[in-house]
Write a protein that holds these residues in place. Structure first.
Motif: not given
Length: 57
Positions: A20-32
């Motif tokens: 909703l804030e036009n942001m996302s996390l890469t899969p590696s950042l999600q895991l971290k």
């Protein structure tokens, strides 16, 4: 406190809020992020900066 996973309701809500804030996390950042949250250490700005510096974006 229960462990948060990639498929948990709470984590999906975080991803939705980021979208909703036009942001996302890469899969590696999600895991971290999950690793940090589930480690039960105090989350500080220094911890976040260190985590971002140690993950490929």
């Amino acid at each position: 406190m229960k462990q948060i996973t990639l498929n948990s309701k709470e984590f999906n809500q975080v991803l939705k809020n980021l979208q909703l804030e036009n942001m996302s996390l890469t899969p590696s950042l999600q895991l971290k992020a999950l690793e940090i949250v589930n480690s039960r250490v105090e989350i500080t700005s220094d911890l976040i900066k260190d985590a971002l510096n140690n993950v490929k974006i």
